[in-house]
Structures are given as C-alpha cells and as structure tokens.
Design an enzyme around this catalytic site. Structure first.
Site, PDB file in Angstrom:
ATOM      1  N   ASP A  48      -6.510  -7.070   3.669  1.00 18.33           N
ATOM      2  CA  ASP A  48      -7.604  -6.519   3.240  1.00 18.33           C
ATOM      3  C   ASP A  48      -8.366  -7.483   2.336  1.00 18.33           C
ATOM      4  O   ASP A  48      -9.659  -7.594   2.304  1.00 18.33           O
ATOM      5  CB  ASP A  48      -6.758  -5.403   2.093  1.00 18.33           C
ATOM      6  CG  ASP A  48      -8.318  -4.866   1.261  1.00 18.33           C
ATOM      7  OD1 ASP A  48      -9.166  -4.174   2.244  1.00 18.33           O
ATOM      8  OD2 ASP A  48      -7.986  -4.574   0.246  1.00 18.33           O
TER       9      ASP A  48
ATOM     10  N   ASP B 182      -2.937 -18.053  -0.895  1.00 14.22           N
ATOM     11  CA  ASP B 182      -3.770 -18.759  -1.845  1.00 14.22           C
ATOM     12  C   ASP B 182      -4.504 -20.157  -1.271  1.00 14.22           C
ATOM     13  O   ASP B 182      -5.701 -20.169  -1.215  1.00 14.22           O
ATOM     14  CB  ASP B 182      -3.132 -19.334  -3.243  1.00 14.22           C
ATOM     15  CG  ASP B 182      -1.829 -19.966  -3.020  1.00 14.22           C
ATOM     16  OD1 ASP B 182      -1.359 -19.829  -1.602  1.00 14.22           O
ATOM     17  OD2 ASP B 182      -1.142 -20.377  -3.949  1.00 14.22           O
TER      18      ASP B 182
ATOM     19  N   TYR C 276       0.843  -1.349  -0.117  1.00 15.96           N
ATOM     20  CA  TYR C 276       0.022   0.148  -0.133  1.00 15.96           C
ATOM     21  C   TYR C 276       0.857   1.424  -0.050  1.00 15.96           C
ATOM     22  O   TYR C 276       0.551   2.224  -0.584  1.00 15.96           O
ATOM     23  CB  TYR C 276      -0.692   0.065   1.162  1.00 15.96           C
ATOM     24  CG  TYR C 276      -2.310  -0.735   1.034  1.00 15.96           C
ATOM     25  CD1 TYR C 276      -2.050  -1.811   0.858  1.00 15.96           C
ATOM     26  CD2 TYR C 276      -3.644   0.114   1.228  1.00 15.96           C
ATOM     27  CE1 TYR C 276      -3.624  -2.553   0.634  1.00 15.96           C
ATOM     28  CE2 TYR C 276      -4.679  -0.505   1.234  1.00 15.96           C
ATOM     29  CZ  TYR C 276      -4.614  -1.940   0.991  1.00 15.96           C
ATOM     30  OH  TYR C 276      -5.902  -2.517   0.701  1.00 15.96           O
TER      31      TYR C 276
ATOM     32  N   ASP D 169     -12.756  -9.146   3.722  1.00 15.87           N
ATOM     33  CA  ASP D 169     -13.881  -9.016   2.850  1.00 15.87           C
ATOM     34  C   ASP D 169     -14.288 -10.466   2.583  1.00 15.87           C
ATOM     35  O   ASP D 169     -15.439 -10.830   2.661  1.00 15.87           O
ATOM     36  CB  ASP D 169     -13.582  -8.463   1.466  1.00 15.87           C
ATOM     37  CG  ASP D 169     -13.702  -7.061   1.455  1.00 15.87           C
ATOM     38  OD1 ASP D 169     -13.510  -6.216   2.483  1.00 15.87           O
ATOM     39  OD2 ASP D 169     -14.429  -6.337   0.613  1.00 15.87           O
TER      40      ASP D 169
HETATM   41  C1  IPM Z   1     -10.299  -1.424   3.859  1.00  8.57           C
HETATM   42  C2  IPM Z   1     -10.597  -0.419   2.575  1.00  8.57           C
HETATM   43  C3  IPM Z   1      -9.469   0.349   2.474  1.00  8.57           C
HETATM   44  C4  IPM Z   1      -8.206  -0.396   2.266  1.00  8.57           C
HETATM   45  C5  IPM Z   1      -9.583   1.312   1.171  1.00  8.57           C
HETATM   46  C6  IPM Z   1     -11.092   1.944   1.308  1.00  8.57           C
HETATM   47  C7  IPM Z   1      -8.541   2.185   0.903  1.00  8.57           C
HETATM   48  O1  IPM Z   1     -10.912  -1.432   1.848  1.00  8.57           O
HETATM   49  O2  IPM Z   1     -10.514  -0.495   4.923  1.00  8.57           O
HETATM   50  O3  IPM Z   1     -10.414  -2.593   3.930  1.00  8.57           O
HETATM   51  O4  IPM Z   1      -8.033  -0.967   1.088  1.00  8.57           O
HETATM   52  O5  IPM Z   1      -7.402  -0.662   3.172  1.00  8.57           O
HETATM   53 MG    MG Z   2     -10.988  -3.423   2.375  1.00  4.68          MG
END
Ligand code: IPM
Ligand code: MG
Length: 371
Positions: free
Chosen positions: A244, A220, A141, A248
């Site tokens: 990240d 993976d 990042y 999700d």
């Molecule tokens: C998260 C989000 C952020 C990230 C974005 C909005 C920059 O996806 O907090 O997970 O990638 O960290």
């Molecule tokens: Mg995220």
C-alpha cells in the site's frame, strides 16, 4: 464478448472518474463489437448514507454475479471519527476479503511528455518500468486488532499463513519470468517474524523459477531505492501494508498518483481500481484525473485477453497526454482539461482516431477545455 461489469463508484471523486471509465469501455464495446453490461452498486460512505453499511449484501451479491468489478474510491472525512470496523474503507476491505482477492497488481511506468512533472530528476526515472505485486487479503490489515476501552493501549496483529504467501509469490514469479526476470521481495526480516516466513517461503518457491533472479530488500531501504534508482526494479513482491505504502510512493515517478492503475485478482473474482484515494476536497468539481481508472479498465480488458482493446485505451491515454488534454494535477496551465473532457477525448479517439484532431485545431474541444 459479453461482459457483466459491476460498477462501484464509491465516494469523493469516485463517481466522476468511474463515469469516464464506463464511457471509455462503451467506446471500446462500440468499436470492437462487444457487449458490456454495467450494473451500479453502492459502497463506502455512499452506502453508509443510504443503507447504514459500507458493503451492503446487495452490493456483494452484484459483485459475485459480475464477471468483473470496476471500483472508484472510498473514504469520506465526515466518517473520520467512526470506529475502524464501521468506516467507509471497510466497504473495500470486506469486498477484497469476501471475494478472495489476494493480489493487487500495480504497474508503474513513465510517460515521456510528463517526465518533467515528477519531482525526481529525469535521468533517474526515464524508462522506469516495474510492477508491484501486493498481497491483498491478509497481513496487518486483517489480523486481530483492538483499542482498550479506556484508550490506554491498542494493537494490530500482522499474521500470515504460508499458503497466503505462496499463492501470491507464484504469481509474482510468473510475472517476472515474462518480463525482465528480476524479482525483489520487500520485507522487514530483521525485525518481523512474518517477514522471516515470507523470505523462507519465497526462497523455496524461487527454486521452481531458476530463470528469475531473486533479490531481498528491507522496506526502509526499498522506500529509498525506489526514489534514487527506480529503474533497477522489475517485479516487487511484498505484503499488504508495505505494498500500500510503496504504490503511493512509486506513483511520484509517473508524475501523478492520478495515473496509477491496479488489478486485484482472486481465483474467481477480479476488481479494477485506481490506486489513489477519494480526494473529497475536490469532489464534484470535474477536475479529478480519470486516467488511473481508465487505465484500470484497460487492465480489466487485458484480463479477459482483449489485448487489442486494452492497447486502444492505452494509446488513447498516451495521445491525451501528448496533446496535454490533462487535468490540473498534470496541467498547470489555464487550458487544463476537465475530467469529462479527458473521458470524451479518449472515447472519441478509440472510436475514430482520424477524426480527433489536435486540440488547437479542434475548436469545440479547445473551448471545452478552457475555464
Ligand atoms: C488502496 C487504498 C486502500 C488500502 C484503502 C482505501 C483502504 O489505500 O487501495 O491502496 O489501504 O488498501
Ligand atoms: Mg493505498
């Protein structure tokens, strides 16, 4: 307790969901006699629109002055063509870096009434309970990045210092020690130099935590194991980008990303935000799920050792789920609740649970949830 909280609603559904979390925190303040002061500040596209900068100095200052930050979401498709350094997301990324927020703690749990909402089989996910420790202030990042002027190449650099790995690893081991004593480091050590460094440092640090069993998984494989056998995880430790992605993915287990809360911690700053993004296509419709932000505010209270208060929020959330007072992501019926109904129910339940009845018995709430 006196707490000064900077509220950064941001973009898309951010303002709607943070409003509900503030409502809930005010209910906690009223019930438990605390004094929470809220100061709003602009971030993301909202800040670009008004100040030409996704993280105005004034916002950063307000965050530095606050005891904690409650963050909504950033991102707006109208700025999709902007260069990375000017995009709304920079509001969050620069804030994390300026405040030294080096770990993002992202718990994943299942809720019995929602177990059938997950596309994964009930027998696979029931009683899943793990927590992701995502490194937040370094890695790909923040490494050197560039696109050639003629568009012929681009690169992002993944860079980690040993001390950046060590500080988050210690926190993850401590968490594992107080939980089921299992820590899984997720990396790509068969390909990446940085991952090899992670393994080396984490193995060394493990010697200080003999009661914690340490496991290694490549990203993976971890992405697959999370879906086929999520119960085997306790604490997952991983770098910024993998964390990240996995957070999700993991939200699918709970039934909606609208349930995933997080706490970003540094030495002197603390930020609490939902894991999900700004959901711009449904902003302003009063249908966004505020639970991730409300549960993030429970993590905020927990951080200040207000355990009873944090539990009060979590019980109210459990109750809203039990009663099906949930937004369309969790409730496919015509009687789904609005964003504001969910916040209202949770606040009222915290203040006086005896007077908040089941929605079928409560005419006014019942009406407000019917569209
Ligand atoms: C998260 C989000 C952020 C990230 C974005 C909005 C920059 O996806 O907090 O997970 O990638 O960290
Ligand atoms: Mg995220």
């Amino acid at each position: 307790m006196n707490l000064n909280i900077a509220v950064l609603p941001g973009d898309g559904i951010g303002p709607e969901i943070t409003t509900q979390a503030v409502k809930v925190l005010n209910a906690v303040a009223q019930k438990y006699q605390h004094n929470f002061n809220f100061t709003n500040a602009l971030v993301g596209a909202a800040a670009i629109d008004k100040m030409g900068n996704p993280l105005p100095d004034e916002t950063l200052q307000k965050c530095k002055n606050a005891d904690a930050i409650l963050f909504g979401t950033v991102g707006d498709p109208k700025y999709d063509e902007l260069e990375i350094v000017n995009r709304p997301e920079q509001g969050l990324l620069r804030l994390r870096q300026s405040l030294g927020l080096y770990v993002d703690i992202r718990p994943i749990a299942t809720y019995l009434p929602l177990i059938h909402k997950s596309p994964i089989k009930e027998k696979v996910i029931k009683n899943t309970d793990f927590i992701i420790y995502r490194e937040l202030s370094s890695g790909i990042y923040y490494g050197d990045k560039k696109t050639a002027d003629d568009g012929s190449f681009a690169y992002d650099t993944c860079y980690y210092k040993a001390k950046e790995i060590d500080r988050v690893a210690h926190l993850a081991f401590k968490a594992a020690k107080s939980r089921r004593k299992k820590l899984t480091l997720v990396d790509k050590s068969n390909v990446l130099e940085t991952s090899r460094l992670w393994r080396k440092r984490v193995k060394k640090i493990a010697e200080e935590y003999p009661e914690v069993s340490l496991f290694f998984l490549h990203i993976d494989n971890a992405a697959m194991q999370l879906i086929i056998n999520p119960r085997k995880f306790d604490v997952i430790l991983t770098e910024n980008l993998f964390g990240d992605i996995l957070s999700d993915e993991a939200s699918v287990i709970s039934g909606s990303i609208g349930l995933s809360a997080s706490a970003s911690i540094g030495d002197n700053a603390f930020l609490f935000e939902p894991v999900h993004s700004s959901y711009p296509q449904h902003a302003g419709k009063n249908i966004a799920n505020p639970l991730a932000t409300i549960l993030s505010s429970a993590m905020l209270l927990e951080h200040f050792n207000l355990h009873e208060e944090a539990d009060a929020i979590r019980s109210a959330v459990d109750q809203s789920i039990e009663y099906n007072i949930t937004t369309p992501d969790l409730n496919a019926t015509k009687k789904f609740a609005r964003t504001t109904d969910v916040g209202e129910f949770i606040s009222e339940y915290i203040i006086d649970k005896k007077n908040v009845m089941h929605p079928t018995e409560n005419i006014s709430l019942g009406q407000s949830t019917i569209i």
